[in-house]
Design a protein around this motif. Structure first.
Motif, short mmCIF file in Angstrom:
data_model
loop_
_atom_site.label_atom_id
_atom_site.label_comp_id
_atom_site.label_asym_id
_atom_site.label_seq_id
_atom_site.Cartn_x
_atom_site.Cartn_y
_atom_site.Cartn_z
N GLN A 103 -2.13 -4.64 -10.41
CA GLN A 103 -2.38 -3.43 -9.62
C GLN A 103 -2.62 -2.20 -10.50
OE1 GLN A 103 1.10 -3.49 -6.99
NE2 GLN A 103 -0.16 -4.39 -5.37
N SER A 125 -4.28 -3.41 -3.29
CA SER A 125 -3.73 -2.10 -3.64
C SER A 125 -3.86 -1.87 -5.15
CB SER A 125 -2.25 -2.00 -3.23
OG SER A 125 -2.11 -2.16 -1.82
N TYR A 148 -2.55 0.81 -7.80
CA TYR A 148 -1.66 1.94 -7.96
C TYR A 148 -2.04 2.84 -9.14
CZ TYR A 148 1.38 -0.50 -4.64
OH TYR A 148 1.89 -1.12 -3.52
#
Length: 543
Positions: free
Chosen positions: A234, A158, A160
Motif C-alpha cells: 500500500q 487502498s 496510503y
C-alpha cells in the motif's frame, strides 16, 4: 476524436494558450487523420511551442497519434503551432489540451528545457487509462506487453503513501514480475532522440503483505546502478534517474535476494521523458512585433490568421517574412504580393531591419509614406497596385504605383530615381517592373492561394474501424476538472480564436492592439527629393 481542423494555406498556424509565467504545463495534441481527404496520405508536420521545434508529427492512416510535452511558460501565454514542412502535406489537429502541474511533480526536470513524453507504460494489464478521471492529472497510460513476465494484481485498492507524481492507483495495482526470484527484468526502449538526456521514472508497490518473505532488487539503467528497491505494501515507491543512452535505453531490475522464500523483481509502471534542444531565450524583436501588429491590424481581414512567433524557428518563419539574426531575430523583408490587401499602408517605421518590401498585386491606395525613405537598411520597395478607377496607361495625372528603391551607391540611386521618373511619365502596367530592375516579380508558391492566406477548414471523419492510439516517433487545485476547466480544443468548436479584436503578434507575452493608420501625403516631386536625400545619407554606407 471524429473531427479535425486542417490548415491548407498558411505555412504555420498557431493557438495561443493563456498561462501563468514560470508555471509548468502538460500540453497534449492529438491527431486523427482518418483519411479525411480520401488520399490515403497521412501528412507529416512540425509541432512548435513558443518558436521552438518540439518534434515532427508523423500521422497515421489507421491510428490516432498524440504528443505530450511538459513545458514551463515564459509569460502570460503559450503559443502552440503546427508548421508545414512538405509541399501539399497540410497540418491538421483533432484536439489540443493544456493543464498545470503541481510544483512537487517531476522535480528533476530542468525547467529551462521542454520534456517530451517518449514512453508511459502500465504493466500487467491490457487496458488503457485514457486520462481524467482515470488519472487525476489527465495522463494517458498505455498497456505494455508482458512478454515472458508474470502479470500480478494487488489484493488491495487502498494506497496510503502515493508518490509525488501521483500516478493513478489502477496503474500501480497492476504489475508484472519475473518468473523466478533469480530472474531479472530487462526493459528495452528505442532511443527516440539521439544525444539527448532522458528522465526515467519507475513505479513499484508490493502486491500483498509479505509474511516471512522478502522482495528486493537493484535498478540499473544502461548498466549503471541507480538504487536498491524494497517495495512496500500500500505504498507507491518511485525511482527517478537520468539517462543519456548512445543506443537503446535499457532498464534492468536485478534481484538481490535470491534465496527462497525471496520474491522476484516487480514493476508496475514506467515513464520516460526526453529533453528538448536548448530553448530560445530571445524572440523576434519587439519593434518588429509592434510593426507587424500595425500591418495585421490595418489589413486584418486578410492577415488575421497570423500569430505566434514570426521569425522562429528560422526554417518555418511566417511565409510572407524574411528574417535574419538571433540577438534578437529581425524581420528583413515583407513579401505580401498577391494577398488582396486594400487601403493604405500603416506606419511601421519601427521595423528598422527591413531591407526589401514587396506589396505588388494588391489594391493599395494613398500616397507613399515618407517613413519608408527613412528606413536605414531598405534596398528595394516594389509597389505594383492598380487602384479602383485607375486611369489608362497613357492618360491622367495620378502618381505612379510602381516604385523601386535601391539604397547604397549614389550612381545606383540616380539610376533608380530616373527609373521612377520614367515610370511616372509612362505609367507602366503591373509586371513591367521586372525588366526595369533586372529581376522577377515576387510571387507566392502555387500552394499558397492569395485570396485566403489564413485558410482553414473543419472536417468530420467517418472511420471504418476504431483507431488505435500511438505516440509520435521523433526524429491538487491544479488538477484538470471534468467540467472542462483545463484548456481544450476539439471538434473545431471550443478552441481559442486564431484572430480576435486584438492582434496576437508576440514573441512571449502580451498582445498588440490595432492602431490608426498614419500615412502622410507625398507627391512625385517630394518623392524625388526624398530619394535624393535618402541617397545622399547612405552614399557613404555600404557599396
Amino acid at each position: 476524436m471524429n473531427s479535425l481542423r486542417v490548415f491548407t494555406q498558411q505555412n504555420k498556424n498557431c493557438y495561443t494558450l493563456s498561462s501563468n509565467s514560470m508555471d509548468r504545463y502538460f500540453i497534449r495534441a492529438m491527431f486523427n487523420y482518418g483519411n479525411y481527404d480520401g488520399l490515403s496520405n497521412a501528412p507529416s508536420f512540425d509541432l512548435e511551442i513558443d518558436g521552438n521545434k518540439m518534434m515532427t508529427i508523423e500521422t497515421s492512416i489507421d491510428d490516432i497519434v498524440y504528443s505530450e510535452v511538459i513545458y514551463t511558460s515564459r509569460g502570460d501565454n503559450i503559443s502552440v503551432c503546427l508548421a508545414r514542412i512538405q509541399d501539399k502535406e497540410y497540418p491538421f489537429i483533432s484536439s489540443l489540451e493544456a493543464w498545470p502541474l503541481d510544483d512537487n511533480m517531476y522535480v528533476g526536470m530542468n525547467r529551462d528545457l521542454a520534456w517530451i513524453m517518449s514512453y508511459r507504460y502500465n504493466y500487467g494489464t491490457e487496458d488503457w487509462i485514457y486520462g481524467y478521471p482515470g488519472d487525476d492529472y489527465n495522463r494517458m497510460w498505455e498497456p505494455a506487453p508482458s512478454q515472458d513476465l508474470v502479470p500480478v494484481l494487488a489484493d488491495t485498492k487502498s494506497m496510503y503513501y502515493p508518490a509525488d507524481e501521483d500516478p493513478p492507483d489502477s496503474a500501480i495495482f497492476d504489475a508484472v514480475e519475473a518468473q523466478t526470484s533469480m530472474d531479472s527484468i530487462t526493459l528495452v526502449f528505442a532511443n527516440t532522440k539521439p544525444n539527448s538526456v532522458n528522465y526515467v521514472l519507475t513505479y513499484f508497490t508490493e502486491m500483498t503483505e509479505l509474511i516471512n518473505k522478502t522482495r528486493s532488487f537493484d535498478i540499473y539503467v544502461d548498466d549503471g546502478f541507480v538504487i536498491n528497491i524494497t517495495p512496500g505494501y500500500q505504498n507507491c515507491t518511485v525511482a527517478r534517474t537520468y539517462a543519456h543512452p548512445e543506443g537503446n535505453l535499457t532498464v534492468e531490475l536485478r534481484p538481490t535476494a535470491t534465496t527462497e522464500p525471496a520474491k522476484p523483481p516487480i514493476i508496475s509502471a514506467i515513464e520516460v521523458y526526453t529533453a528538448s534542444d536548448a530553448l530560445v531565450t530571445i524572440g523576434t524583436s519587439q519593434d518588429d512585433l509592434d510593426g507587424l501588429g500595425m500591418i495585421i491590424s490595418a489589413f486584418f481581414e486578410k492577415l488575421k490568421g497570423w500569430s505566434g512567433e514570426p521569425c522562429l524557428p528560422i526554417d518555418t518563419t511566417w511565409q510572407w517574412l524574411g528574417c535574419a539574426g538571433n540577438d534578437p531575430p529581425r524581420v528583413t523583408s515583407l513579401n505580401l504580393s498577391g494577398y488582396g490587401l486594400d487601403g493604405s499602408l500603416p506606419n511601421f517605421s519601427q521595423m528598422q531591419g527591413l531591407e526589401s518590401i514587396d506589396l505588388s498585386s494588391n489594391n493599395l491606395n494613398g500616397s507613399i509614406p515618407d517613413f519608408l525613405g527613412k528606413l536605414p537598411n531598405l534596398k528595394l520597395l516594389v509597389d505594383q497596385n492598380i487602384p479602383s478607377g485607375a486611369p489608362p496607361r497613357d492618360g491622367g495625372k495620378k502618381s505612379g504605383h510602381i516604385i523601386g528603391i535601391v539604397v547604397g551607391i549614389v550612381v545606383v540611386i540616380f539610376v533608380i530615381a530616373g527609373g521612377v521618373y520614367y515610370l511616372y511619365r509612362k505609367k507602366l502596367l503591373p509586371g513591367e517592373l521586372a525588366g526595369l530592375l533586372g529581376g522577377q516579380q515576387a510571387t507566392k508558391p502555387e500552394s499558397e492561394p492569395p485570396q485566403n492566406p489564413q485558410g482553414e477548414a473543419s472536417v468530420s471523419i467517418n472511420a471504418s474501424t476504431d483507431p488505435m492510439l500511438s505516440r509520435p516517433q521523433q526524429n491538487g487545485n491544479n488538477r484538470p476538472r471534468p467540467d472542462g476547466g483545463n484548456f481544450t480544443m476539439g471538434n473545431g468548436n471550443s478552441e481559442q480564436n486564431l484572430g480576435g479584436g486584438n492582434v496576437p503578434v508576440h514573441g512571449g507575452a502580451g498582445e498588440v492592439s490595432g492602431h490608426p493608420s498614419m500615412v502622410p501625403d507625398l507627391d512625385m516631386d517630394e518623392f524625388d527629393e526624398l530619394v535624393q536625400q535618402h541617397g545622399s545619407q547612405r552614399a557613404s554606407g555600404r557599396a
